[in-house]
Write an enzyme that holds these catalytic residues in place. Structure first.
Site, PDB file in Angstrom:
ATOM      1  CG  ASP A  18      -0.365   0.260   2.529  1.00  0.00           C
ATOM      2  OD1 ASP A  18       0.879   0.407   2.623  1.00  0.00           O
ATOM      3  OD2 ASP A  18      -1.118   0.342   3.517  1.00  0.00           O
ATOM      4  CG  HIS A  19      -0.738   4.722   1.548  1.00  0.00           C
ATOM      5  ND1 HIS A  19      -1.883   3.941   1.603  1.00  0.00           N
ATOM      6  CD2 HIS A  19      -0.589   5.261   2.783  1.00  0.00           C
ATOM      7  CE1 HIS A  19      -2.406   4.025   2.808  1.00  0.00           C
ATOM      8  NE2 HIS A  19      -1.638   4.807   3.544  1.00  0.00           N
ATOM      9  CB  CYS A  65       0.943  -2.114   4.714  1.00  0.00           C
ATOM     10  SG  CYS A  65       0.610  -3.191   6.124  1.00  0.00           S
ATOM     11  N   GLY A  66       2.667  -0.386   6.206  1.00  0.00           N
ATOM     12  CA  GLY A  66       3.428   0.241   7.275  1.00  0.00           C
ATOM     13  C   GLY A  66       3.918  -0.757   8.301  1.00  0.00           C
ATOM     14  CB  THR A  67       2.406  -2.649  10.889  1.00  0.00           C
ATOM     15  OG1 THR A  67       1.103  -2.991  10.393  1.00  0.00           O
ATOM     16  CG2 THR A  67       2.389  -1.284  11.569  1.00  0.00           C
ATOM     17  N   GLY A  68       2.716  -4.343   8.072  1.00  0.00           N
ATOM     18  CA  GLY A  68       2.539  -5.692   7.545  1.00  0.00           C
ATOM     19  C   GLY A  68       1.317  -6.384   8.103  1.00  0.00           C
ATOM     20  CB  ILE A  69      -0.752  -5.743  11.127  1.00  0.00           C
ATOM     21  CG1 ILE A  69       0.417  -5.831  12.114  1.00  0.00           C
ATOM     22  CG2 ILE A  69      -2.009  -6.342  11.748  1.00  0.00           C
ATOM     23  CD1 ILE A  69       0.270  -4.915  13.326  1.00  0.00           C
ATOM     24  N   GLY A  70      -2.082  -5.440   8.391  1.00  0.00           N
ATOM     25  CA  GLY A  70      -3.288  -5.441   7.557  1.00  0.00           C
ATOM     26  C   GLY A  70      -3.146  -6.307   6.325  1.00  0.00           C
ATOM     27  CG  MET A  71      -0.403  -5.225   3.268  1.00  0.00           C
ATOM     28  SD  MET A  71      -1.448  -5.025   1.817  1.00  0.00           S
ATOM     29  CE  MET A  71      -0.222  -4.892   0.536  1.00  0.00           C
ATOM     30  CG  HIS A 108       8.098 -24.926  12.326  1.00  0.00           C
ATOM     31  ND1 HIS A 108       8.189 -24.617  13.664  1.00  0.00           N
ATOM     32  CD2 HIS A 108       9.246 -25.576  12.017  1.00  0.00           C
ATOM     33  CE1 HIS A 108       9.340 -25.058  14.142  1.00  0.00           C
ATOM     34  NE2 HIS A 108      10.004 -25.634  13.154  1.00  0.00           N
ATOM     35  NE  ARG A 114       6.834 -30.199  15.709  1.00  0.00           N
ATOM     36  CZ  ARG A 114       8.160 -30.217  15.700  1.00  0.00           C
ATOM     37  NH1 ARG A 114       8.813 -31.340  15.611  1.00  0.00           N
ATOM     38  NH2 ARG A 114       8.835 -29.085  15.803  1.00  0.00           N
ATOM     39  CG  HIS A 115       6.077 -28.799  11.145  1.00  0.00           C
ATOM     40  ND1 HIS A 115       5.786 -28.012  12.233  1.00  0.00           N
ATOM     41  CD2 HIS A 115       7.365 -29.199  11.310  1.00  0.00           C
ATOM     42  CE1 HIS A 115       6.848 -27.914  13.013  1.00  0.00           C
ATOM     43  NE2 HIS A 115       7.816 -28.644  12.479  1.00  0.00           N
TER      44      HIS A 115
END
Length: 163
Positions: free
Chosen positions: A8-9, A65-71, A98, A133-134
């Site tokens: 994003d921007h 993005c700014g934090t990567g969270i939203g994306m 994993h 397990r993974h």
């Protein structure tokens, strides 16, 4: 490797730096935008990148993005996508080993560009461990996606224990 990349921007500068690095390394890169610093809605770009991964048009996707969270949240809404939000190379290695992550999310405001480059390189070069397990856990994630797609009722946890 064929890689889709989107931002994003808040992460245009990092996207451009990563595209240059990836092309220099011999990767084919599909740029899913955005292209400027005018405010945009990150789901539009994360979704386009995730769909390319889901449909097998590319092997891996990178969103930022700014934090990567939203994306990362948006990408993980697409069936079959396992997007890891990573702040260091250990996280990048483990999300591949994993979780067999097929997408990576990073943040321009939270992580320096040289660290991000190391994260990307680690993510792209680390194979899935194929650990039993993974594999079982990834199959459970896929089962949850199927249940969400076809049912609107609550699925008790005991159902997942049978998978």
């Amino acid at each position: 490797m064929k890689i889709a990349i989107a931002c994003d921007h808040g992460a245009v500068d990092y996207k451009l730096d990563l595209i240059s690095m990836l092309v220099e390394q011999g990767h084919e890169v599909i740029d899913c935008g955005c292209d400027g610093e005018a405010s945009v809605d990150y789901p539009d770009y994360a979704y386009q990148c995730a769909k390319l991964v889901q449909q097998g048009e590319v092997e891996k996707g990178i969103v930022m993005c700014g934090t990567g969270i939203g994306m990362s949240i948006c990408a993980n809404k697409v069936k079959g996508i396992r997007c890891g939000l990573c702040f260091d190379t250990t996280m990048a290695r483990l999300t591949r080993e994993h979780n067999d992550a097929n997408m990576l999310a990073v943040g321009q405001r939270t992580t320096g560009i040289e660290v991000v480059k190391d994260i990307v390189n680690t993510f792209l070069t680390t194979p899935f461990s194929d650990g039993e397990r993974h594999i079982k856990r990834i199959e459970k994630i896929a089962a949850i996606e199927e249940m969400e797609e076809y049912s609107s009722f609550f699925c008790p946890l005991k159902t997942l224990k049978n998978i």
